[in-house]
Design a protein around this motif. Structure first.
Motif, PDB file in Angstrom:
ATOM      1  N   CYS A 247      30.835 -16.586   7.298  1.00 32.91           N
ATOM      2  CA  CYS A 247      31.462 -16.034   8.497  1.00 32.91           C
ATOM      3  C   CYS A 247      32.077 -14.672   8.226  1.00 32.91           C
ATOM      4  N   SER A 248      32.229 -13.907   9.296  1.00 25.89           N
ATOM      5  CA  SER A 248      32.914 -12.623   9.187  1.00 25.89           C
ATOM      6  C   SER A 248      34.411 -12.837   9.422  1.00 25.89           C
ATOM      7  N   ASP A 249      35.215 -11.820   9.127  1.00 29.78           N
ATOM      8  CA  ASP A 249      36.668 -11.996   9.228  1.00 29.78           C
ATOM      9  C   ASP A 249      37.140 -12.105  10.675  1.00 29.78           C
ATOM     10  N   GLY A 250      36.246 -11.837  11.626  1.00 29.20           N
ATOM     11  CA  GLY A 250      36.606 -12.065  13.032  1.00 29.20           C
ATOM     12  C   GLY A 250      36.877 -13.528  13.308  1.00 29.20           C
ATOM     13  N   LEU A 251      36.292 -14.421  12.493  1.00 26.64           N
ATOM     14  CA  LEU A 251      36.627 -15.849  12.590  1.00 26.64           C
ATOM     15  C   LEU A 251      37.915 -16.141  11.822  1.00 26.64           C
TER      16      LEU A 251
ATOM     17  N   ASN B  38      37.865 -16.603  19.963  1.00 25.63           N
ATOM     18  CA  ASN B  38      38.110 -15.850  21.207  1.00 25.63           C
ATOM     19  C   ASN B  38      39.380 -16.327  21.902  1.00 25.63           C
ATOM     20  N   GLU B  39      39.628 -17.638  21.870  1.00 26.07           N
ATOM     21  CA  GLU B  39      40.872 -18.150  22.448  1.00 26.07           C
ATOM     22  C   GLU B  39      42.082 -17.571  21.721  1.00 26.07           C
ATOM     23  N   GLY B  40      41.906 -17.360  20.416  1.00 25.79           N
ATOM     24  CA  GLY B  40      43.002 -16.818  19.601  1.00 25.79           C
ATOM     25  C   GLY B  40      43.205 -15.322  19.803  1.00 25.79           C
ATOM     26  N   GLY B  41      42.353 -14.702  20.612  1.00 20.94           N
ATOM     27  CA  GLY B  41      42.497 -13.273  20.867  1.00 20.94           C
ATOM     28  C   GLY B  41      41.177 -12.519  20.760  1.00 20.94           C
ATOM     29  N   GLY B  42      40.260 -13.015  19.943  1.00 23.19           N
ATOM     30  CA  GLY B  42      38.946 -12.379  19.812  1.00 23.19           C
ATOM     31  C   GLY B  42      39.036 -10.906  19.479  1.00 23.19           C
ATOM     32  N   GLU B  43      39.934 -10.559  18.555  1.00 29.74           N
ATOM     33  CA  GLU B  43      40.211  -9.140  18.313  1.00 29.74           C
ATOM     34  C   GLU B  43      39.121  -8.423  17.536  1.00 29.74           C
ATOM     35  N   ASP B  44      38.194  -9.173  16.980  1.00 30.52           N
ATOM     36  CA  ASP B  44      37.136  -8.562  16.172  1.00 30.52           C
ATOM     37  C   ASP B  44      35.827  -9.286  16.497  1.00 30.52           C
ATOM     38  N   ASN B  45      34.728  -8.724  16.041  1.00 31.42           N
ATOM     39  CA  ASN B  45      33.437  -9.391  16.188  1.00 31.42           C
ATOM     40  C   ASN B  45      33.467 -10.679  15.361  1.00 31.42           C
ATOM     41  N   ILE B  46      32.802 -11.712  15.872  1.00 33.75           N
ATOM     42  CA  ILE B  46      32.851 -13.026  15.229  1.00 33.75           C
ATOM     43  C   ILE B  46      31.423 -13.477  14.920  1.00 33.75           C
ATOM     44  N   THR B  47      31.162 -13.777  13.668  1.00 42.72           N
ATOM     45  CA  THR B  47      29.832 -14.264  13.298  1.00 42.72           C
ATOM     46  C   THR B  47      29.951 -15.483  12.406  1.00 42.72           C
ATOM     47  N   VAL B  48      29.148 -16.496  12.724  1.00 44.31           N
ATOM     48  CA  VAL B  48      29.213 -17.780  12.050  1.00 44.31           C
ATOM     49  C   VAL B  48      27.780 -18.242  11.745  1.00 44.31           C
ATOM     50  N   VAL B  49      27.510 -18.578  10.501  1.00 45.20           N
ATOM     51  CA  VAL B  49      26.222 -19.165  10.118  1.00 45.20           C
ATOM     52  C   VAL B  49      26.537 -20.480   9.397  1.00 45.20           C
ATOM     53  N   VAL B  50      25.934 -21.581   9.836  1.00 46.86           N
ATOM     54  CA  VAL B  50      26.189 -22.882   9.205  1.00 46.86           C
ATOM     55  C   VAL B  50      24.881 -23.528   8.782  1.00 46.86           C
TER      56      VAL B  50
END
Ligand code: CA
Length: 306
Positions: A185-189, A221-233
């Protein structure tokens, strides 16, 4: 042991205009890259990095050696581009790569503050060390983990691809077990969602990795979504490596912004995008066929009724 289900979601978040994250979800290779730089350079950097992973294998290369070589190659290309193109000057990206080997072990390569985690036996373990100012201060005992979370310079990274001709890559291999779940994940998460919540969401949606990935992005996003968010599982399961992994990646509408990335001739690394384009083409074909059949039926009926 073999790869089981996989899923990926990337989202612009609520504050940024563009998504500078990129990911690769091409079993057995997975990656996230979080680009930075002025104008659209961050997008160029992260996509250049991701595109390197889509290229054919170098024969005889495996595991950590392969992961390290890919990241070095990505670094070289971004560095070269930033020297040649004034608009791309100073661009860079993080990159965290996981390669699942035939024996089920997972080779990881890492630069920057994106992260790799593993969930095993109900616990979430961060596998990578952040290459960030605050993480170094925490490791040196000069800052508490709690202070790091709110530190004004918490987004400053100390290592990135593209800023120097060579890059120092962390590589290591972990022994996987059936039932393991891996998260890149990126730090947006991670800047928006604490580890306990990441674990809780992954466990709650353990039977549906698409839902898990979406839930993580939704919570960020609920937490503010201040950065791009990327998740790979991805998960490892019992079975023989020959069984093919199920491709379950998810396309988010934000990915359409990729079309606006300028002067990037390299192939894109977004596998789900290509799949989605195919689906769309199939759908258009199907609608055209149904319309033709309806016209023929109407003509036949009209002929019979006359
Ligand atoms: Ca970021």
């Amino acid at each position: 042991m073999r790869l089981g289900r996989v899923a990926a979601v990337s989202d612009t978040g609520r504050r940024r205009r563009r998504n500078e994250d990129a990911y690769v979800c091409s079993p057995p290779l997975f990656a996230v890259a979080d680009g930075m730089g002025g104008a659209q350079a961050g997008e160029v950097a992260s996509r250049l990095a991701a595109s390197v992973l889509e290229e054919p294998l170098t024969p005889g290369e495996a595991g950590e050696a392969r992961v390290a070589r890919l990241i070095q190659e990505a670094n070289r290309r971004i560095y070269t581009r930033s020297r040649e193109d004034a608009a791309a000057s100073g661009m860079g990206t993080t990159m965290t790569v996981a390669l699942v080997e035939a024996d089920g072990r997972v080779a990881v390569g890492h630069v920057g503050d994106s992260r790799a985690y593993r969930v095993r036996a109900g616990a979430l373990e961060q596998l990578t060390d952040d290459h960030s100012l605050v993480a170094e201060l925490v490791r040196g005992g000069r800052l508490s983990p709690e202070e790091a979370e709110t530190h004004p310079q918490r987004s400053v990274i100390t290592r990135a691809l593209g800023t120097d001709p060579d890059v120092d890559v962390d590589t290591f291999t972990v022994e996987a077990q059936p039932g393991d779940l891996y998260l890149l994940c990126s730090d947006g998460l991670t800047s928006m969602v604490p580890d306990e919540q990441i674990l809780a969401l992954l466990e709650r949606h353990r039977d549906d990795l698409d839902a898990a990935a979406r839930a993580l992005v939704g919570r960020a996003n609920e937490g503010g979504g201040e950065d791009n968010i990327t998740v790979v599982v991805f998960e490892l399961v019992d079975g023989s490596p020959e069984d093919t992994a199920r491709m379950d990646a998810v396309e988010e509408d934000t990915l359409s912004e990729l079309d606006a990335v300028p002067a990037l001739a390299e192939p894109r690394a977004h596998v789900p995008r290509r799949r989605s384009d195919e689906r769309r083409a199939n759908l258009v074909g199907m609608v055209a066929l149904l319309a033709a059949l309806a016209v023929i039926a109407a003509l036949v009926l009209w002929g019979l009724l006359r």
